[in-house]
Structures are given as C-alpha cells and as structure tokens.
Write an enzyme that holds these catalytic residues in place. Structure first.
Site: not given
Ligand code: GRF
Length: 199
Positions: A13, A111
């Site tokens: 996402s 993060h």
């Molecule tokens: C997000 O919460 C990001 O902060 C962390 O992993 C998650 C990834 O989500 N590093 P997506 O794959 O971008 O939906």
C-alpha cells in the site's frame, strides 16, 4: 524526472501511495516509479505494480548462497533502471552495505511508529502496534528515515503523529498509522529530491 525504485515484501500500500503521488499528487511531474523489486514472489505489491504497468523483479534469498551475492543482484537491477531514489516500503530485509554505499542519502525507509521508539529488530507490522497499545502510549505515528545497515536507526526525514485512542486495538491503530504513512512517504521523497537538487 527522478527515477524511483521501490523494494517491497508484502501488500504494497505504501508503494501504491508513492505511485499515486507521481500520477496525481506531490510527486507529479517530479518523479516516477520505474521498478518494483520484491524478495517475495507472492507479494501483492507485485500485482499492484503490474496493474500500474511498472517493471517488476523478484529476488528470493533462498536461491542464493549468501547475502552478498543476493544484494549484488538487487544492486545490478537498481543500476540497470538508473534509480535516483530507492524506497523501502514494507521490505522485510536489511539492505546490504554494497547497496547502502552505492546510494548515499538516497535510500529511504518507512516505519509505523515514532522512531526512535518502537524500532529495531523484531519491531515490525503488528508487533509495533501491539507494543504501543500495551505500553499505554497516547501518541504513535509514522516515520520516514534514511536506511542504514541496522534496523530503523538512520536519520529521520519526516514524522507524523497519530493519537492513540482509549479504545484502540493494535488493528485500529495500525489502520490510522498506515493512512499517515501514505501521506508522509511521498512528502518525504519530495523533500529529499528538492534538497538534492539544491546541493
Ligand atoms: C508499513 O506499515 C510500513 O511502515 C512497514 O511495513 C508496512 C508495509 O505495508 N515497514 P505495505 O506493504 O506498504 O502495505
């Protein structure tokens, strides 16, 4: 136009929010996503990228004898697409030193907490939000920072706070933090591109 490569492992996402921002948001006319790399062949992020007609590549660690040769292949792919900026977006691996050294100040990570709190090895995904709720924090948020060879220790580029509500569960908090992530990641990329072009 700056070229962005995005490294992913899961849903993608954040990758999607970066792509969207290049089409109709803060990165429109400034940057485009030229390559999406995954270490996981099942990552939904790859499907998203294909729908967007973005080139994809998948490198699975299990087919390599060591980290160095694995990261060398990733570096080769980044070079061949002439990436200016590398965005880690839910990429579940530490990036190798050879890659960090090749892109000084140009590898970003996101993060789902207010670093330096709730970062480090093992602090990812639901673990982060569970720890935040358990500790009774009243604020959490999202952080974009430079990637280095450790977990979540590179200098911070952008942060956005998110209130932790009294009845929040790790899931409800994760949802609101993710919305903040989608907003600040493109903004942080713009900040780095603008800064680099002033140097
Ligand atoms: C997000 O919460 C990001 O902060 C962390 O992993 C998650 C990834 O989500 N590093 P997506 O794959 O971008 O939906």
């Amino acid at each position: 136009m700056k070229k962005i490569a995005v490294l992913v492992s899961g849903g993608g996402s954040n990758m999607q929010s970066i792509v969207d921002s290049t089409k109709k948001g803060v990165l429109k006319g400034i940057a485009k996503v030229v390559l999406v790399i995954s270490n996981n062949v099942c990552a939904y992020a790859l499907e998203r990228a294909e729908k967007e007609k973005i080139k994809t590549a998948c490198f699975e660690r299990k087919y390599y004898s060591d980290d160095r040769s694995y990261d060398n292949d990733i570096l080769r792919a980044l070079k061949s697409c002439e990436a200016d900026i590398v965005c880690l977006a839910g990429y579940m691996r530490i990036v190798g030193k050879n890659i960090i050294d090749a892109y000084p100040g140009r590898i970003l990570n996101i993060h789902p907490a207010l670093l330096p709190k709730y970062g480090g090895k093992g602090m990812y995904g639901h673990h982060v939000h569970e720890a935040v709720v358990k500790a009774g924090e009243c604020k959490s948020g999202a952080t974009v920072h430079f990637a280095d060879e450790n977990y979540d220790t590179g200098s911070i580029i952008a942060q956005q706070e998110v209130d932790v509500l009294k009845d929040d569960t790790p899931q409800t908090l994760a949802k609101r933090v993710l919305e903040a992530e989608h907003k600040i990641y493109p903004e942080a990329i713009l900040k780095i591109i603008t800064k680099k072009s002033e140097e």
